[in-house]
Design a protein around this motif. Structure first.
Motif, PDB file in Angstrom:
ATOM      1  N   ASP A 149       2.250   1.721  -3.461  1.00  0.00           N
ATOM      2  CA  ASP A 149       1.169   2.168  -4.338  1.00  0.00           C
ATOM      3  C   ASP A 149       0.854   3.644  -4.085  1.00  0.00           C
ATOM      4  O   ASP A 149       0.732   4.428  -5.018  1.00  0.00           O
ATOM      5  N   ALA A 162       0.912 -13.886 -10.040  1.00  0.00           N
ATOM      6  CA  ALA A 162       1.004 -12.582  -9.378  1.00  0.00           C
ATOM      7  C   ALA A 162       2.203 -12.545  -8.429  1.00  0.00           C
ATOM      8  O   ALA A 162       2.896 -11.528  -8.335  1.00  0.00           O
ATOM      9  N   ASP A 206       5.306   1.966  -8.394  1.00  0.00           N
ATOM     10  CA  ASP A 206       5.198   0.820  -9.299  1.00  0.00           C
ATOM     11  C   ASP A 206       6.232   0.997 -10.409  1.00  0.00           C
ATOM     12  O   ASP A 206       6.660   2.109 -10.689  1.00  0.00           O
ATOM     13  N   LYS A 255       0.842  -1.211   0.000  1.00  0.00           N
ATOM     14  CA  LYS A 255       0.000   0.000   0.000  1.00  0.00           C
ATOM     15  C   LYS A 255       0.868   1.249   0.000  1.00  0.00           C
ATOM     16  O   LYS A 255       0.560   2.232  -0.656  1.00  0.00           O
ATOM     17  N   ASP A 293      -2.100  -4.702  -6.386  1.00  0.00           N
ATOM     18  CA  ASP A 293      -2.944  -5.770  -6.951  1.00  0.00           C
ATOM     19  C   ASP A 293      -2.178  -7.088  -7.025  1.00  0.00           C
ATOM     20  O   ASP A 293      -2.704  -8.144  -6.660  1.00  0.00           O
ATOM     21  N   ASP A 294      -0.937  -7.023  -7.515  1.00  0.00           N
ATOM     22  CA  ASP A 294      -0.123  -8.242  -7.628  1.00  0.00           C
ATOM     23  C   ASP A 294       0.091  -8.875  -6.255  1.00  0.00           C
ATOM     24  O   ASP A 294       0.008 -10.096  -6.102  1.00  0.00           O
ATOM     25  N   HIS A 329       1.388  -3.280 -11.119  1.00  0.00           N
ATOM     26  CA  HIS A 329       0.415  -2.795 -10.143  1.00  0.00           C
ATOM     27  C   HIS A 329       0.697  -3.559  -8.857  1.00  0.00           C
ATOM     28  O   HIS A 329       0.070  -4.571  -8.575  1.00  0.00           O
ATOM     29  N   ALA A 346      -1.777  -8.530  -3.463  1.00  0.00           N
ATOM     30  CA  ALA A 346      -3.026  -9.084  -2.925  1.00  0.00           C
ATOM     31  C   ALA A 346      -3.344 -10.435  -3.573  1.00  0.00           C
ATOM     32  O   ALA A 346      -3.728 -11.386  -2.886  1.00  0.00           O
ATOM     33  N   ARG A 347      -3.151 -10.527  -4.878  1.00  0.00           N
ATOM     34  CA  ARG A 347      -3.411 -11.791  -5.568  1.00  0.00           C
ATOM     35  C   ARG A 347      -2.386 -12.850  -5.154  1.00  0.00           C
ATOM     36  O   ARG A 347      -2.728 -14.022  -4.995  1.00  0.00           O
TER      37      ARG A 347
END
Length: 140
Positions: free
Chosen positions: A95, A120, A100, A92, A108-109, A105, A111-112
């Motif tokens: 971000d 990811a 990045d 976070k 996103d990467d 991202h 979290a996945r």
């Protein structure tokens, strides 16, 4: 003569305004420039957290392979899940700071990856590799 003098004053005023504007723009540009040492610290923190999460996940998977299903340990909080919160918090920050790279991202990467997406995770690891922190990552 008076007219030439007015142009001279007006010219000096314009030159002074232009110089002031130049200085203000220069100062503003200096204020908005990135502190690369701070950026590197945030990247290091992220990659360190990601590597710790990988280690914890892998250790947990190794422990799970030898645990009897009836011993009740599956009800305990997941250590990789707890480590996942740390790496998400670090992502976070990256971000939020716009750190990045190359169209990635990172939030996103991450979290996945925490959710089990190996592709990811590879992208998150690649981010750390590109940032120079490849030694903090776990290959397996």
């Amino acid at each position: 003569m008076g007219r030439g003098r007015v142009r001279g004053r007006a010219g000096r005023r314009r030159a002074a305004r232009a110089a002031t504007a130049f200085v203000v723009v220069g100062l503003m540009g200096g204020c908005s420039s990135r502190d690369s040492a701070q950026d590197e610290e945030w990247r290091h923190n992220y990659c360190s957290a990601l590597g710790s999460w990988q280690d914890t996940r892998n250790a947990s998977a190794a422990d799970d392979s030898g645990v009897d299903a009836d011993d009740g340990q599956s009800a305990q909080p997941s250590e990789p899940g707890i480590a996942g919160y740390t790496v998400i918090a670090a992502a976070k920050r990256l971000d939020r700071e716009g750190l990045d790279r190359g169209g990635s991202h990172i939030l996103d990467d991450t979290a996945r990856a925490i959710s089990g997406d190996r592709t990811a995770e590879g992208q998150a690891v690649s981010y750390c590799d590109d940032s120079g922190f490849e030694t903090l990552m776990n290959a397996g």
